[in-house]
Write a protein that holds these residues in place. Structure first.
Motif, PDB file in Angstrom:
ATOM      1  N   LYS A  62       7.797  41.813 -34.884  1.00  0.00           N
ATOM      2  CA  LYS A  62       7.419  41.613 -33.482  1.00  0.00           C
ATOM      3  C   LYS A  62       6.919  40.210 -33.161  1.00  0.00           C
ATOM      4  CE  LYS A  62       2.957  43.839 -34.414  1.00  0.00           C
ATOM      5  NZ  LYS A  62       2.077  44.972 -34.040  1.00  0.00           N
ATOM      6  N   ASN A  63       6.837  39.351 -34.185  1.00  0.00           N
ATOM      7  CA  ASN A  63       6.336  37.989 -33.973  1.00  0.00           C
ATOM      8  C   ASN A  63       7.394  36.985 -34.401  1.00  0.00           C
ATOM      9  OD1 ASN A  63       3.593  39.159 -33.579  1.00  0.00           O
ATOM     10  ND2 ASN A  63       3.766  39.539 -35.777  1.00  0.00           N
ATOM     11  N   MET A  64       7.453  35.852 -33.711  1.00  0.00           N
ATOM     12  CA  MET A  64       8.392  34.826 -34.178  1.00  0.00           C
ATOM     13  C   MET A  64       8.150  33.464 -33.537  1.00  0.00           C
ATOM     14  SD  MET A  64      12.092  35.677 -32.456  1.00  0.00           S
ATOM     15  CE  MET A  64      12.297  35.943 -30.689  1.00  0.00           C
ATOM     16  N   VAL A  65       8.588  32.480 -34.296  1.00  0.00           N
ATOM     17  CA  VAL A  65       8.808  31.128 -33.803  1.00  0.00           C
ATOM     18  C   VAL A  65      10.320  31.009 -33.660  1.00  0.00           C
ATOM     19  CG1 VAL A  65       8.718  28.672 -34.361  1.00  0.00           C
ATOM     20  CG2 VAL A  65       6.794  30.169 -34.968  1.00  0.00           C
ATOM     21  N   ASN A  70      10.062  25.533 -30.557  1.00  0.00           N
ATOM     22  CA  ASN A  70       9.668  25.293 -29.168  1.00  0.00           C
ATOM     23  C   ASN A  70       9.280  26.542 -28.400  1.00  0.00           C
ATOM     24  OD1 ASN A  70      10.238  22.645 -29.707  1.00  0.00           O
ATOM     25  ND2 ASN A  70      11.437  22.298 -27.872  1.00  0.00           N
ATOM     26  N   CYS A  71       9.380  27.707 -29.048  1.00  0.00           N
ATOM     27  CA  CYS A  71       8.999  28.958 -28.376  1.00  0.00           C
ATOM     28  C   CYS A  71       8.259  29.832 -29.383  1.00  0.00           C
ATOM     29  CB  CYS A  71      10.242  29.683 -27.852  1.00  0.00           C
ATOM     30  SG  CYS A  71       9.894  31.231 -26.993  1.00  0.00           S
ATOM     31  N   ILE A  72       7.140  30.413 -28.966  1.00  0.00           N
ATOM     32  CA  ILE A  72       6.427  31.342 -29.833  1.00  0.00           C
ATOM     33  C   ILE A  72       6.269  32.688 -29.128  1.00  0.00           C
ATOM     34  CG2 ILE A  72       5.239  29.528 -31.102  1.00  0.00           C
ATOM     35  CD1 ILE A  72       2.685  30.255 -29.606  1.00  0.00           C
ATOM     36  N   ILE A  73       6.430  33.744 -29.910  1.00  0.00           N
ATOM     37  CA  ILE A  73       6.356  35.113 -29.409  1.00  0.00           C
ATOM     38  C   ILE A  73       5.472  35.920 -30.343  1.00  0.00           C
ATOM     39  CG2 ILE A  73       7.690  37.243 -29.085  1.00  0.00           C
ATOM     40  CD1 ILE A  73       9.999  35.499 -28.090  1.00  0.00           C
ATOM     41  N   ILE A  74       4.494  36.617 -29.769  1.00  0.00           N
ATOM     42  CA  ILE A  74       3.607  37.486 -30.531  1.00  0.00           C
ATOM     43  C   ILE A  74       3.609  38.857 -29.860  1.00  0.00           C
ATOM     44  CG2 ILE A  74       1.244  37.909 -31.295  1.00  0.00           C
ATOM     45  CD1 ILE A  74       0.818  34.945 -31.496  1.00  0.00           C
ATOM     46  N   ASP A  75       3.791  39.883 -30.662  1.00  0.00           N
ATOM     47  CA  ASP A  75       3.885  41.257 -30.136  1.00  0.00           C
ATOM     48  C   ASP A  75       4.951  41.347 -29.044  1.00  0.00           C
ATOM     49  OD1 ASP A  75       1.972  42.298 -31.847  1.00  0.00           O
ATOM     50  OD2 ASP A  75       0.323  41.898 -30.457  1.00  0.00           O
ATOM     51  N   HIS A  76       6.060  40.655 -29.282  1.00  0.00           N
ATOM     52  CA  HIS A  76       7.211  40.648 -28.368  1.00  0.00           C
ATOM     53  C   HIS A  76       6.935  39.943 -27.033  1.00  0.00           C
ATOM     54  CE1 HIS A  76       9.669  43.153 -30.961  1.00  0.00           C
ATOM     55  NE2 HIS A  76       8.679  44.011 -31.058  1.00  0.00           N
ATOM     56  N   GLN A  77       5.784  39.281 -26.911  1.00  0.00           N
ATOM     57  CA  GLN A  77       5.450  38.582 -25.670  1.00  0.00           C
ATOM     58  C   GLN A  77       5.553  37.072 -25.872  1.00  0.00           C
ATOM     59  OE1 GLN A  77       4.778  40.292 -22.724  1.00  0.00           O
ATOM     60  NE2 GLN A  77       5.369  42.044 -24.018  1.00  0.00           N
ATOM     61  N   LEU A  79       4.542  33.479 -25.509  1.00  0.00           N
ATOM     62  CA  LEU A  79       3.273  32.810 -25.205  1.00  0.00           C
ATOM     63  C   LEU A  79       3.474  31.381 -24.740  1.00  0.00           C
ATOM     64  CD1 LEU A  79       0.964  34.056 -28.083  1.00  0.00           C
ATOM     65  CD2 LEU A  79       1.308  35.031 -25.816  1.00  0.00           C
ATOM     66  N   SER A  80       4.520  30.747 -25.229  1.00  0.00           N
ATOM     67  CA  SER A  80       4.783  29.379 -24.769  1.00  0.00           C
ATOM     68  C   SER A  80       6.225  29.002 -25.047  1.00  0.00           C
ATOM     69  CB  SER A  80       3.842  28.372 -25.449  1.00  0.00           C
ATOM     70  OG  SER A  80       4.164  28.207 -26.809  1.00  0.00           O
ATOM     71  N   TYR A  81       6.758  28.126 -24.209  1.00  0.00           N
ATOM     72  CA  TYR A  81       8.104  27.582 -24.405  1.00  0.00           C
ATOM     73  C   TYR A  81       8.129  26.166 -23.863  1.00  0.00           C
ATOM     74  CZ  TYR A  81      12.880  26.217 -23.665  1.00  0.00           C
ATOM     75  OH  TYR A  81      14.037  25.485 -23.677  1.00  0.00           O
ATOM     76  N   GLU A  82       8.781  25.268 -24.589  1.00  0.00           N
ATOM     77  CA  GLU A  82       9.019  23.926 -24.078  1.00  0.00           C
ATOM     78  C   GLU A  82      10.469  23.545 -24.363  1.00  0.00           C
ATOM     79  OE1 GLU A  82       7.475  20.538 -26.559  1.00  0.00           O
ATOM     80  OE2 GLU A  82       6.227  22.147 -27.423  1.00  0.00           O
ATOM     81  N   PRO A  83      11.135  22.893 -23.419  1.00  0.00           N
ATOM     82  CA  PRO A  83      12.529  22.485 -23.628  1.00  0.00           C
ATOM     83  C   PRO A  83      12.609  21.255 -24.528  1.00  0.00           C
ATOM     84  CG  PRO A  83      11.767  21.712 -21.498  1.00  0.00           C
ATOM     85  CD  PRO A  83      10.641  22.527 -22.091  1.00  0.00           C
ATOM     86  N   LEU A  84      13.826  20.822 -24.773  1.00  0.00           N
ATOM     87  CA  LEU A  84      14.034  19.580 -25.507  1.00  0.00           C
ATOM     88  C   LEU A  84      13.384  18.406 -24.781  1.00  0.00           C
ATOM     89  CD1 LEU A  84      17.851  19.767 -26.371  1.00  0.00           C
ATOM     90  CD2 LEU A  84      15.989  19.786 -28.028  1.00  0.00           C
ATOM     91  N   ASP A  85      13.198  17.308 -25.499  1.00  0.00           N
ATOM     92  CA  ASP A  85      12.818  16.043 -24.870  1.00  0.00           C
ATOM     93  C   ASP A  85      13.921  15.696 -23.865  1.00  0.00           C
ATOM     94  OD1 ASP A  85      12.863  13.224 -24.335  1.00  0.00           O
ATOM     95  OD2 ASP A  85      11.611  12.868 -26.086  1.00  0.00           O
ATOM     96  N   GLN A  86      13.589  15.737 -22.578  1.00  0.00           N
ATOM     97  CA  GLN A  86      14.621  15.614 -21.548  1.00  0.00           C
ATOM     98  C   GLN A  86      15.245  14.222 -21.466  1.00  0.00           C
ATOM     99  OE1 GLN A  86      15.765  18.500 -19.537  1.00  0.00           O
ATOM    100  NE2 GLN A  86      14.889  19.082 -21.507  1.00  0.00           N
ATOM    101  N   SER A  87      14.461  13.195 -21.692  1.00  0.00           N
ATOM    102  CA  SER A  87      15.028  11.846 -21.642  1.00  0.00           C
ATOM    103  C   SER A  87      16.030  11.647 -22.771  1.00  0.00           C
ATOM    104  CB  SER A  87      13.930  10.781 -21.705  1.00  0.00           C
ATOM    105  OG  SER A  87      13.199  10.884 -22.916  1.00  0.00           O
TER     106      SER A  87
END
Length: 260
Positions: A62-65, A70-77, A79-87
């Motif tokens: 239920k947990n993953m990087v 760039n994305c973390i999930i705990i208990d299937h939720q 918690l944070s996401y960031e895209p690639l360096d856009q420039s």
């Protein structure tokens, strides 16, 4: 027993090399026992979130990087996401367009990618089982959501054609059909999880086998390479277990007493 935070790469680590996608029964048993024993178990993968979630549900973790850190999930939720360096992502996109190299863009968490011309379709070969590429001749990257991934129709030995690609991690799809430009610092996500859970980073253990595990192995306090891992990763490892097809996960977990 002191509880650990154990992170597993997917392809070639949790899954078979001989039969891609297959998960050995011994691996499933090890993961189940680790969780029963109170260890924090998570995936650490470069896969897009939607692909990683499919595997997550299949294997019962239920947990993953994911998204290469760039994305973390705990208990299937999430918690944070960031895209690639856009420039940097946009510089790769523009350089590919300028040089007539096929490029497709992912801006959403699904199979759909967009491209402004037919170059990628003409140059990249068959990829229909992996993604759907939509040609939009009016496509303007400046007016789109943040770039999550780029797909560039270069082979492994052609990366030098684009200098901007050297600044970021890449993966190679299939039989070296094209390059996938994606995040590749899984340990960044692991740090975030430790901070969120208020856990000691020194209790982290990582398992891996391939190129996109290198940064994770550079920083993790304890790293275990599969027997089928690339030589570079084995040299960095604190321990080398058996192949993923030879009960490598189970044997390592039992060797260190994390399961009985």
């Amino acid at each position: 027993m002191h509880k650990k935070l154990i992170f597993f790469d997917i392809d070639g680590t949790l899954t078979s090399v001989k039969e891609p996608g297959k998960i050995l029964d011994s691996t499933k048993e090890a993961l189940s026992k680790l969780q029963e024993n109170g260890h924090f178990v998570a995936l650490a993968t470069g896969r897009a979130k939607f692909r990683a979630q499919q595997f997550q549900n299949e294997i019962g973790i239920k947990n993953m990087v994911c998204e290469g850190g760039n994305c973390i999930i705990i208990d299937h939720q999430e918690l944070s996401y960031e895209p690639l360096d856009q420039s940097l992502a946009k510089s790769i996109y523009y350089e590919a367009i300028e040089k007539g190299i096929g490029v497709a863009v992912s801006t959403s968490d699904d199979r759909i990618r967009y491209t402004p011309n037919n170059n990628f379709l003409d140059q990249a070969g068959d990829f229909q089982s992996f993604m759907e590429v939509v040609v939009d001749k009016n496509y303007q990257i400046e007016h789109q959501p943040p770039i999550r991934r780029l797909f560039v129709s270069l082979k492994r030995d052609e990366k030098d054609y684009m200098k901007s690609i050297e600044k970021i991690g890449v993966m190679h799809y299939g039989d070296d059909q094209f390059i996938i430009v994606e995040p590749d610092d899984k340990f960044k996500g692991i740090r975030k999880i430790c901070k969120y859970l208020n856990k000691d980073i020194n209790d982290v253990i990582v398992f891996g086998d391939g190129l996109n595990d290198r940064k994770m192995f550079q920083e993790a306090p304890f790293k275990i390479a599969m027997g089928n891992a690339i030589p570079e990763l084995k040299k960095m490892a604190d321990y080398v277990t058996a192949d993923s097809d030879a009960d490598g996960i189970y044997k390592a977990c039992k060797h260190f007493g994390w399961i009985s």
